[in-house]
Design a protein around this motif. Structure first.
Motif, PDB file in Angstrom:
ATOM      1  N   ASN B  74       0.601  -0.945  -0.267  1.00 35.51           N
ATOM      2  CA  ASN B  74      -0.055   0.378   0.192  1.00 35.51           C
ATOM      3  C   ASN B  74       1.131   1.370   0.016  1.00 35.51           C
ATOM      4  O   ASN B  74       0.497   2.459   0.494  1.00 35.51           O
ATOM      5  N   GLY B  78      -3.072   6.368   1.410  1.00 34.81           N
ATOM      6  CA  GLY B  78      -3.736   7.538   2.240  1.00 34.81           C
ATOM      7  C   GLY B  78      -5.254   6.484   2.902  1.00 34.81           C
ATOM      8  O   GLY B  78      -5.584   6.044   2.194  1.00 34.81           O
ATOM      9  N   GLN B  79      -5.829   7.400   3.613  1.00 32.97           N
ATOM     10  CA  GLN B  79      -7.549   7.031   3.887  1.00 32.97           C
ATOM     11  C   GLN B  79      -8.125   7.226   2.500  1.00 32.97           C
ATOM     12  O   GLN B  79      -8.891   6.301   2.431  1.00 32.97           O
ATOM     13  N   ASN B  80      -8.095   8.249   1.894  1.00 32.82           N
ATOM     14  CA  ASN B  80      -9.076   8.427   0.944  1.00 32.82           C
ATOM     15  C   ASN B  80      -8.932   7.793  -0.220  1.00 32.82           C
ATOM     16  O   ASN B  80      -9.177   9.094  -0.820  1.00 32.82           O
ATOM     17  N   SER B  81      -7.514   7.687  -0.326  1.00 31.57           N
ATOM     18  CA  SER B  81      -7.056   7.264  -1.948  1.00 31.57           C
ATOM     19  C   SER B  81      -8.718   6.571  -2.063  1.00 31.57           C
ATOM     20  O   SER B  81      -8.789   5.407  -2.103  1.00 31.57           O
ATOM     21  N   SER B  82      -8.410   6.461  -3.894  1.00 35.74           N
ATOM     22  CA  SER B  82      -9.396   6.046  -4.279  1.00 35.74           C
ATOM     23  C   SER B  82      -9.065   4.347  -4.433  1.00 35.74           C
ATOM     24  O   SER B  82      -7.834   3.651  -4.577  1.00 35.74           O
ATOM     25  N   SER B  83      -9.971   3.400  -3.990  1.00 38.16           N
ATOM     26  CA  SER B  83      -9.978   1.688  -5.165  1.00 38.16           C
ATOM     27  C   SER B  83      -9.585   1.573  -5.965  1.00 38.16           C
ATOM     28  O   SER B  83      -7.744   0.716  -6.094  1.00 38.16           O
ATOM     29  N   LYS B  86      -5.279   1.816  -4.964  1.00 37.51           N
ATOM     30  CA  LYS B  86      -5.177   0.820  -4.081  1.00 37.51           C
ATOM     31  C   LYS B  86      -5.069  -0.389  -4.998  1.00 37.51           C
ATOM     32  O   LYS B  86      -4.048  -1.169  -4.486  1.00 37.51           O
ATOM     33  N   SER B 141      -9.429  -7.882   0.441  1.00 38.88           N
ATOM     34  CA  SER B 141     -10.360  -6.482   0.614  1.00 38.88           C
ATOM     35  C   SER B 141     -10.375  -5.231  -0.688  1.00 38.88           C
ATOM     36  O   SER B 141     -11.326  -4.337  -0.669  1.00 38.88           O
ATOM     37  N   GLU B 145     -13.761  -3.963  -1.795  1.00 38.75           N
ATOM     38  CA  GLU B 145     -14.609  -2.040  -1.985  1.00 38.75           C
ATOM     39  C   GLU B 145     -14.907  -1.614  -2.876  1.00 38.75           C
ATOM     40  O   GLU B 145     -15.641  -1.550  -3.274  1.00 38.75           O
TER      41      GLU B 145
END
Lengths: 223, 223
Positions: B74, B78-83, B86, B141, B145
């Motif tokens: 990863n 970050g928290q608000n990265s798009s799927s 990722k 995971s 998403e």
DNA sequence: CAGAGATTCAAACAGTGTTTAAATCATGAA
DNA sequence: TTCATGATTTAAACACTGTTTGAATCTCTG
């Protein structure tokens, strides 16, 4: 001379080897076990086949020949079939060859053949050439139809992605079964796996095609 | 007691084993060759590691640990990265782990580890569990998403298709190199392969998602 | 029938991973 | 220091592997 008795022990040997290799794998089977099962002398393997390796090769090659005869890669495909139907038929035939006809011996041999195709020793280059070449070329042609005017490298990557999915779905089955039994892919029929891989791959190809178009069709947007 | 000299021969053994296994593979490597290279007695392998298998396991496990430290799955996420980002980061990290850092020894070890992951003997279940489980779960995971409200079996199939592409692209490299040198995938950088697999897979997922919607949203068209 | 070549056979060979029991070393207590 | 205890190292052997060998047997042909 190759008269009756010759064929007899050679065939008995091949038949016994098929079963023992399928049950224990290559490393764990001994030439002595094969000969005992075939009821022939220990030296027969090297006399008739040259070595344990070459006997293994003969077993896998016969398996491939039979599987290829039984499961063509273009079943029910005619002149005017769509590319998508060709791809589905290819994937179905490919998985059928590897997963076999229900005979557990053939299923294990398919797995062994794939292991050898994925990791061939020099000794197995011949069989790899004979099995991989035409099989891969057929897939390439189908993908090529869907991606005309596209770099050969990209078509190869698409074909590789499709083959990778098929190989993993078969090959990993045993691993998944042992490591993650809760996933229980075992219940899936070849039909449903075929459909899934075909749809997933068609989506992938469509995206590659769209990407190609969007990056190529606008002529010199910066000029 | 595990004082200096203990660590010394054990480490020398591990270091020598790493190089010899990388050069000759598991089968073609003899315990005697490893001990000669390490300058220790033949019995040291079984005394310190238990068996040739377990020494091999130790080598692969250390390689995996180092590769996992160096290449997270990863990176830059970050928290608000798009799927989608990722997934790209995952594929890049996965390929980097297997293809290594440029050290040819590590590249070969990556291939050996993958061979073992694809076809683990019972002895290697522990390492397979430790390597496959968290790695696969992370991929699951991410795909989950992108496919909310979808059967777990379908999410698993998507994840398997993505993993299959990555594994084949690395694993088949050596085979392609020898059997079809004209394909010359060798020149591809990890970056371009990552981009391709990510885009192909995103297209596949999109198609699965669309198929799902079209077959589910119309409520009882037959009733 | 005789002999020449193909095939079988028991035995041995060279190599493997592993085990063993004695020799050596290192360490901590008397 | 001394010395006994446990960890380590060593050379040798063990059981097993795939393969080779040379004689024995079989099978056809001239």
């Amino acid at each position: 001379m190759n008269s009756v008795s010759d064929n007899c022990t050679k065939e008995r040997l091949l038949d016994a080897a098929k079963k023992v290799f399928a049950e224990y794998g290559f490393d764990e089977t001994t030439v002595r076990a094969i000969c005992a099962r075939a009821g022939v002398n220990l030296a027969a393997v090297n006399y008739h086949f040259g070595s344990k390796d070459k006997l293994y090769l003969a077993v896998l090659e016969e398996f491939f020949r039979l599987a290829a005869d039984k499961f063509p890669l273009n079943a029910d495909i005619g002149q005017n079939s769509s590319s998508e139907d060709k791809l589905r038929a290819y994937i179905r035939g490919f998985l059928n060859r590897l997963l076999g006809d229900g005979d557990p011996i053939n299923e294990k041999l398919g797995r062994l053949l794939m292991a050898e195709l994925l990791n061939p020793s020099e000794c197995f280059d011949t069989i790899a050439q004979r099995c991989i070449h035409p099989t891969y070329d057929a897939l390439y042609s189908i993908v090529r139809e869907m991606l005309p005017d596209t770099d050969a490298a990209i078509v190869h990557r698409c074909a590789g992605s499709i083959a990778g999915q098929c190989l993993l779905f078969d090959y990993a089955r045993g691993v998944i079964q042992r490591l993650r039994p809760e996933l229980a892919l075992e219940a899936d029929s070849i039909g449903s796996v075929t459909d899934f891989i075909a749809e997933f791959s068609l989506g992938g190809i469509a995206r590659i095609l769209a990407e190609k178009r969007s990056s190529c069709s606008p002529p010199n947007p910066s000029a």
